[in-house]
Motif scaffolding. Structure first.
Motif, PDB file in Angstrom:
ATOM      1  N   VAL A 305     -99.962 -78.755 -52.354  1.00 56.64           N
ATOM      2  CA  VAL A 305     -99.407 -79.541 -51.408  1.00 56.64           C
ATOM      3  C   VAL A 305     -98.438 -79.977 -51.698  1.00 56.64           C
ATOM      4  O   VAL A 305     -98.017 -81.556 -52.731  1.00 56.64           O
ATOM      5  N   ARG A 307     -95.095 -82.008 -52.285  1.00 57.47           N
ATOM      6  CA  ARG A 307     -95.761 -83.367 -52.406  1.00 57.47           C
ATOM      7  C   ARG A 307     -94.459 -83.817 -50.813  1.00 57.47           C
ATOM      8  O   ARG A 307     -94.384 -84.711 -50.285  1.00 57.47           O
ATOM      9  N   ALA A 310     -96.167 -83.927 -48.183  1.00 61.57           N
ATOM     10  CA  ALA A 310     -96.468 -85.062 -47.445  1.00 61.57           C
ATOM     11  C   ALA A 310     -96.169 -85.960 -47.740  1.00 61.57           C
ATOM     12  O   ALA A 310     -96.360 -86.993 -46.436  1.00 61.57           O
ATOM     13  N   GLU A 311     -95.326 -86.403 -47.953  1.00 56.74           N
ATOM     14  CA  GLU A 311     -94.210 -87.342 -47.184  1.00 56.74           C
ATOM     15  C   GLU A 311     -93.738 -87.074 -46.105  1.00 56.74           C
ATOM     16  O   GLU A 311     -93.621 -88.919 -45.434  1.00 56.74           O
ATOM     17  N   GLN A 314     -96.179 -88.040 -43.540  1.00 56.40           N
ATOM     18  CA  GLN A 314     -96.011 -90.011 -43.369  1.00 56.40           C
ATOM     19  C   GLN A 314     -94.853 -90.175 -42.689  1.00 56.40           C
ATOM     20  O   GLN A 314     -95.186 -91.239 -41.779  1.00 56.40           O
ATOM     21  N   VAL A 321    -101.630 -87.282 -44.661  1.00 55.71           N
ATOM     22  CA  VAL A 321    -102.396 -86.034 -45.872  1.00 55.71           C
ATOM     23  C   VAL A 321    -103.272 -86.640 -46.589  1.00 55.71           C
ATOM     24  O   VAL A 321    -103.274 -86.813 -47.470  1.00 55.71           O
ATOM     25  N   ARG A 322    -104.546 -86.134 -46.664  1.00 62.75           N
ATOM     26  CA  ARG A 322    -105.428 -86.239 -47.647  1.00 62.75           C
ATOM     27  C   ARG A 322    -105.463 -84.631 -48.384  1.00 62.75           C
ATOM     28  O   ARG A 322    -105.786 -83.856 -47.449  1.00 62.75           O
ATOM     29  N   GLN A 323    -104.631 -84.541 -49.578  1.00 61.88           N
ATOM     30  CA  GLN A 323    -104.788 -83.238 -50.355  1.00 61.88           C
ATOM     31  C   GLN A 323    -106.545 -82.819 -50.691  1.00 61.88           C
ATOM     32  O   GLN A 323    -107.020 -83.749 -51.031  1.00 61.88           O
ATOM     33  N   TRP A 356     -99.544 -88.445 -53.703  1.00 65.11           N
ATOM     34  CA  TRP A 356     -98.730 -87.214 -52.602  1.00 65.11           C
ATOM     35  C   TRP A 356     -98.592 -86.439 -53.656  1.00 65.11           C
ATOM     36  O   TRP A 356     -98.400 -85.145 -53.528  1.00 65.11           O
TER      37      TRP A 356
END
Ligand code: ADP
Length: 542
Positions: A305, A307, A310-311, A314, A321-323, A356
């Motif tokens: 994923v 970064r 994910a950032e 959020q 985001v749960r990787q 992240w």
């Protein structure tokens, strides 16, 4: 001394029986190929899965027989997930995005006797038919009115169910019996069969729902955008049922606009899939200025994923985001990136950074270790990287129809990934063994480079492969697919990378091109490597 507790076997049918009994009116909503949206609930799903089992028994399917599905994310596929293993047979979930030859290979290798397929696969199945060695019955996943004329003698799914009386009595048997046959996507040779058991599926479902893992409650509405045929959509159909969640099934329509409308109309709180789908969704949100409604969490994995993704979820949209890292061989849950008190004590910035940029932390049930080339265990210092080994009750022991064990004598399975583990217990994949770039005796992580490049403005997908270099053995080539309407040049990307990476990691070539994807939506590095094989052959060898 023998314990004195009950020893009821862990059965997949037990999951749907529970969902029907405890959350019977919790909805299941499914889009379908050329049919109106289907709405029913767990009680109805259990009843229909039972009829499916009765129909299969009538067709002569019994213990250990294999049945193949060529199907999208629909309620009927979900019923196959329960009905087939529930009677003691094995569901092989074929991947329709593979080439004809590989699809036929997996169905033959599985030795399947019945093939369930979507209406829009009729042509594909007719093409495959001469090659299918063991299929005796074809069933089209459709209602009576929409059954297409076909030369396969295929019956329609709804007619098959309607002919049964229902009220199936789910049998109990040994929990170690086979339930699902899932093939790896064959990026490195013929696909290999991984044979899940009732026990492994049930334990995986129980562990997957835990707070430190996916953390579902009965208030959640789950929309799996990972395909049901890909490692059972990461177990979501079972994890959702164990927790009494609503299920929303998007069929084959995983484009951003379709997902967005389902999220809003059905109150989806949790979804997941490979990064490519969520890149599209982020694009959509940025382009339209729309908001992701009730969506609160995503589980993203299958490849790293970025970064920036994910950032952005959020910060811009309030979606966590749960990787997840895993593979077909691990059912697939290996690690998931969720916070711990030790990490939280470091402050929000450090916590975000870890969450992240790492694949995740150890989950109950899965042991991890990293080892050097001699097999010696490496420290958890976030620096030492080595081969990632795993073991646990939902990890492969042996591939289907293989002679040799897939693990060492102590049960450790070598994942083929290279990883580090940090002092918080978080694992970070630095590369797959076959993707790592060996430049002059040093290693360059393709994932790390991709991660930086993916954050460059205008970049939609960044893919890095090692290609032959006369002096350094291999050097990185960076392929960039820009966002629609963005102008990205190699010079611009290079200028972006310069202050952000060590000098010797700078790709020797940056090409702007559509990035090819595999049958499971991951970057197809094999195709990229082949395409650019000689790209640097004339580079200065001195
Ligand atoms: P295939 O091996 O054919 O791609 P799988 O879906 O089983 O099929 O892929 C498993 C592999 O995908 C893992 O070994 C790993 O290399 C990669 N992978 C899965 N999740 C992640 C992740 N979160 N980050 C990086 N790589 C991942």
């Amino acid at each position: 001394m023998e314990a004195l507790m009950q020893s009821a076997p862990l059965m997949i049918s037990g999951i749907i029986r529970y969902a029907a009994a405890a959350h019977g009116d919790r909805e299941i909503v499914s889009r379908l190929v050329d049919e109106p949206t289907w709405r029913h609930d767990w009680a109805s799903a259990e009843e229909r899965a039972g009829r499916l089992a009765q129909a299969l028994i009538r067709l002569g399917i019994g213990d250990g027989d294999r049945v193949t599905s060529l199907a999208w994310n629909t309620h009927r596929h979900l019923e196959l997930f329960y009905g087939v293993p529930g009677l003691g047979a094995v569901l092989h979930t074929a991947n329709p995005r593979l080439g004809d030859e590989q699809i036929a290979f997996t169905i033959n290798h599985a030795g399947s006797r019945v093939l369930f397929f979507e209406r829009n696969f009729l042509e594909l199945v007719e093409r495959l038919r001469p090659r299918l060695e063991h299929i005796e019955h074809y069933v089209m996943l459709t209602d009576a009115e929409r059954l297409l004329d076909n030369g396969l003698g295929a019956s329609g799914y709804e007619a098959l169910l309607a002919a049964e009386e229902g009220g199936f009595a789910w049998p109990l048997f040994d929990e170690n019996r086979a339930a699902f046959l899932c093939y790896t996507s064959g990026t490195t040779g013929d696909p290999k069969g991984v044979l899940y058991s009732h026990r492994s599926v049930v334990l995986h479902a129980m562990a997957g729902g835990l707070g430190g893992a996916l953390g579902f409650t009965a208030f959640d509405a789950i929309m799996p955008c990972q395909s049901l045929y890909h490692a059972t959509a990461w177990g979501l159909p079972f994890i959702a049922a164990v927790n009494g969640c609503k299920m929303v099934l998007p069929c084959d329509r995983m484009d951003a606009a379709s997902l967005h409308s389902l999220i809003h109309e059905e109150g989806v709180t949790f979804s997941g899939g490979v990064p490519t789908i969520w890149t599209m969704y982020l694009d959509h949100l940025a382009r339209t200025g729309e908001k992701p409604g009730t969506l609160r969490q995503l589980v993203i994995g299958g490849s790293a994923v970025p970064r920036a993704m994910a950032e952005s979820f959020q910060r811009d949209h309030g979606v966590a985001v749960r990787q997840l890292w895993g593979m077909t061989e691990t059912s697939p849950m290996g690690v998931i990136a969720t916070p711990t008190p030790k990490l939280a004590a470091e402050g929000e910035d450090e916590m975000d950074e870890v969450i992240w940029t790492r694949q995740g932390r150890m989950q109950f049930g899965i042991e991890l270790k990293i080892v050097d080339e001699e097999g010696a265990k490496l420290p958890h210092d976030s620096e030492s990287s080595g081969a990632l080994l795993v073991r646990g009750p939902w990890v492969i022991g042996r591939y289907y129809r293989a002679e040799a064990s897939a693990t060492d004598a102590d049960g450790w399975f070598d994942t083929g990934d290279i990883a580090t583990i940090d002092r918080f217990g978080f694992m970070r994949i630095t590369d797959r063994k076959k993707d790592v770039i060996k430049s002059g005796g040093e290693w360059i992580s393709s994932i790390d480079l991709e991660n930086v490049a993916a954050a460059c403005p205008g970049v939609r997908i960044a893919a890095v492969v090692g290609i032959f270099h006369p002096k350094w053995e291999e050097r990185p080539l960076l392929a960039i697919e820009p966002h629609e309407g963005s102008i990205v040049t190699p010079e611009k990307v290079k200028a972006y990378l310069e202050p952000r990476i060590v000098r010797w990691w700078m790709p020797d070539a940056i090409v702007i091109t559509p990035v090819p994807l595999t049958a499971t939506g991951k970057i197809d590095k094999k195709v990229l490597r082949d395409r650019y094989r000689d790209h640097l052959a004339d580079a200065d060898a001195v």
